[in-house]
Each structure stands twice: as C-alpha cells, then as structure tokens.
Design a protein around this motif. Structure first.
Motif: not given
Ligand SMILES: [Zn+2]
Length: 463
Positions: A59, A61, A150, A239, A315
């Motif tokens: 996870h 970004h 997702k 998450h 995340d």
């Molecule tokens: Zn995320």
C-alpha cells in the motif's frame, strides 16, 4: 551475475526458524543448508543476526498526483526509503483519471516507475469511476499482470462509486481471479459533516477526525462486506483504523465470508490527540481514515495477534509539512491527505510486535512479507526463503536500537510521524535479488534496478 553466500544466520520465515547458510546466484536462492561453500561468491558472516524474506509493502502512493501537487517521494526516493527500512517489494496504487482508460492510467504509472525504482514493484489499479467499459478494462489489466483493483466508498465526485458498481466490480473480479481492495468510509455522510463544520467556522486540523468518525468506517465496512457476500467474491479492506470496523470483519469471518484486512503502523502507534498539537502541527497527521482513540489501537493490536489482520501496509503518501500541508492552513479540507511510513514499517512492527511480545518472529514475517506476497499473487517468488525464490533478504541485529528521525530518514519528506521514537529491528543489511543494497543505513543500490512484477492471481483463488 551476482553470487552471495550468507553464513550462520538465524533464518526466520512465516512458518519456521532455522540456523543455516544460504547460497544465492543470479538473484535467486540456489541452496539452503549447513556448511555451504562457494569460492566465487561474496561471503557474509551473519552470526547472531536474523535473516528474513524482504518486506513487501502493498500500500504505497509514490509520485501520486493530487490536484495541483504530487506526493513528494518519487519512485527513486520512495523506494530508497523502502529499501532502507527493509522493504524489497512494493505494490503502488496506479489510477486512471476520469475519462481515461485503465490502460492509460497504468501506462502513466509505468512511466513514473521505470528506470527510477530501486526495488521490485507491482501495481494495483484504482477505479476512479464506473463506466460501460470498466468490466472489460479489468480483464485487460489482469492480463497485464495487475491482479488487484481498488474502489472507494469515500470521496463522492472524485473516487466514490455506488453500491451497484462495487457489486459489479466484485462479481467481475471473482470471474477473472482478481482481488478488490476497498477504502471503507461513508463518503456522503462525511461530506455532510464537513459542510457543517466549515459552515460553523471549524477550519483547524482537529476537525479532520471529527468529520470522519469511526462509525463512518464501520458502516462502509459492513456494507462492502455485505456486497462481497452477495457477489460471493473475496474482498480486501485497506487501512482498517478502528475497533468498530474490526468487529464487522470478525463477524463476517465467522460467517465464512472471505474478507481480508490490512492495517498500518500509524493506527497501531498513534492516536487522535495528536490533532490537538500546537499551531498547525496536527496537519502532519491528516490522513484518511484519521488516527483514532487508544481503545482502537488496543483492538487493532488484538486483531493483529489473533490474525484478524492479515497484512501490515503503510499507505505511504507523503506531503511536505512546510510547503504542501500548509495548503490547508485556513481550511482543514485543503490539507493534502496522507503521511509517510514506507521506511518505518518493519522496525515499528518489530518493536511493537516482537519486542513487546505481542507476536512471534514468524508471525511478524507473515504480516510484513509472506501474507502480502500470497494475497497479491507474488508467492513464492517473494515472501519466502526457499530454493527458487528471489534472494530478497533483510538482516536484523535484534539487539541494536535506533531512533526514528526526519533527519536520518531517506524519504525526502520534511517530517516523521514518529520523531524521536526508539525502535529495534532497523535493518543492518538488505539484499534485493542477491545484491547488497543497504548496509547500516547507507543505500548502495541504483535507480532502475527495480523490475516490474507481473503478478499471478491471489492465493485466495488457490484455496
Ligand atoms: Zn492509500
């Protein structure tokens, strides 16, 4: 190509602990056994050290566009930070813009990563909308080695798709052997709460968690699980931040629904009082879902212990505090959502999990490496120490302590969520496909060394 001989390590996998040597050639584990010899290989004496399969962070970004800005780590700085923290594989969330095909979105992410990533990487594909071609697009994306998607129940008008659309995506995913990851928060009610807060002049960071209550996560988790149940499809909840959402997952599992769950270190180690920090400090912690209460932390640790949580992701979505988070100085809804974490996943989980005796070493390996590999179609190439697997290793000196600080971290972001925290489990050495790429906090690898991983179907489908 390279040859490495790792001597005398205590090898820890998700299922066993053994003392042995490992011979890796051309990036692959060739042999595991006692008293191995190879005159041509570079030899490392790992007496007193733990050797684990490289961490897998599913996870992240990196270099992610958000309005006019981007998350500040690109595929080089972000993967260098990952590597220094013991992560040798990431799966980043690619997305397509409204009006774009999924393939166009995926291409854009390939261009961001190619020649830049220092460790191996894969992608999930995030749906930003549901159209006539969504279900067909999904098939092509799976053929391209991207076997997970997702969807969002949050961010109406931007990312949210409705229940029927989520249901269709789940049905199609089952058909083509893909796994659907879901961000669970009730976006419409959250928008109403945000509207009320702003109308009342409540603009400080501390109103971020107040407008995204745990009930909004619980409701969406319940709904998404129900949709998966009706579609008879597996679902992966990203998450998970609250005890309330965990209860939904636990009940669903009792009914036999294949729901998989991820949480992140920030929800295990940090809590909502941080939003009350002086000045604008609370903005550092503005992410969605928000940090919760101490009781939620306890519930999440309990869920890690009893394996209700399958995976620890990060995340990682960093924005500079000084120049990016400040966009929301007068309006918390304009604070870019997200925080850094790619570098501190293993040491935090080693410290809070293993050192504090909540989980075993093997369980630690399972949630940071083996389960992520299995659920996302990378096993046994990744997430395992066995002949034929990639020679991705993390070497830990269990006695060594370090402090987390923005000054020593490798991410370019200008702060840490865990400034000053004392941790064990920071990697001493990291190997990626047989190459030593990190030693004592120094990065030795090179941009472009990371390869795109075409992923198989989730292990869910092998059950
Ligand atoms: Zn995320």
């Amino acid at each position: 190509m390279n040859s490495a001989l790792l001597k005398n390590a205590t090898i820890i996998t998700a299922s066993q602990t053994i003392k042995a040597d490992i011979l890796a050639r051309d990036g692959i584990i060739e042999q595991i056994g006692r008293h191995l010899d190879a005159a041509d290989a570079q030899s490392f004496d790992l007496t007193g050290r733990y050797l684990l399969p490289g961490g897998i962070d599913v996870h992240t970004h990196l270099d992610m566009p958000l309005g006019d800005i981007r998350s500040c780590d690109d595929f080089t700085t972000g993967t260098v930070a990952a590597a220094c923290g013991g992560t040798t594989t990431i799966i980043d969330y690619a997305a397509h813009a409204h009006g774009e095909t999924m393939a166009q979105g995926l291409d854009a992410w390939h261009q961001r990563a190619e020649g830049k990533a220092v460790i191996d990487y894969g992608f999930h594909l995030t749906l930003s909308e549901f159209t006539d071609r969504t279900l067909r697009d999904m098939e092509r994306i799976v053929e391209a080695g991207v076997t997970s998607f997702k969807v969002f129940t949050a961010y109406p008008g931007r990312m949210m798709i409705d229940d029927a659309a989520i249901f269709r995506v789940l049905q199609q995913a089952k058909e083509i052997g893909a796994l659907v990851c879901v961000h669970c928060e009730n976006g419409q009610v959250i928008d109403a709460l945000i509207h009320d807060a702003l109308a009342a002049g409540q603009t400080a960071p501390k109103y971020h968690p107040l407008t995204r209550p745990a009930i909004a996560e619980r409701e969406a988790a319940h709904r998404v699980i129900s949709l998966a149940e009706m579609a008879d499809a597996p679902v992966y909840i990203v998450h998970v931040s609250s005890g309330a959402a965990i209860e939904q997952i636990a009940q669903a599992r009792l009914r036999g629904v294949p729901v998989y769950a991820e949480t992140c270190p920030q929800y295990l180690f940090l809590s909502a009082e941080l939003y009350d920090g002086i000045e604008f400090e609370g903005a550092k912690y503005v992410m969605s879902p928000p940090l919760r209460e101490k009781l939620d932390q306890d519930a999440l640790w309990q869920a890690v212990r009893n394996r209700m949580i399958d995976v620890i992701g990060t995340d990682h979505c960093p924005f500079h505090f000084q120049s990016q988070k400040t966009l929301g100085r007068d309006d918390f809804t304009k604070i870019p959502n997200g925080g850094p974490g790619i570098e501190t996943r293993l040491n935090l989980m080693f410290t809070g999990g293993v050192s504090e005796q909540r989980i075993s070493l093997n369980h630690f390996v399972d949630i940071v490496s083996t389960q992520p590999a299995k659920l996302f179609g990378l096993y046994p190439q990744k997430g395992e120490i066995a002949p034929g697997s990639d020679a991705d290793f993390v070497v830990i000196n269990p006695e060594h302590e370090t402090f987390i600080s923005a000054i020593t971290q490798h991410s370019i972001v200008d702060y840490s969520l865990y400034e000053g925290m004392r941790v064990k489990g920071t990697p001493e050495k990291v190997f990626a496909r047989g190459e030593l790429i990190v030693e004592n906090g120094r990065f030795l690898g090179k941009p472009g060394a990371g390869r795109f991983l075409k992923r198989q179907r989730s292990s869910h489908y092998a059950r």
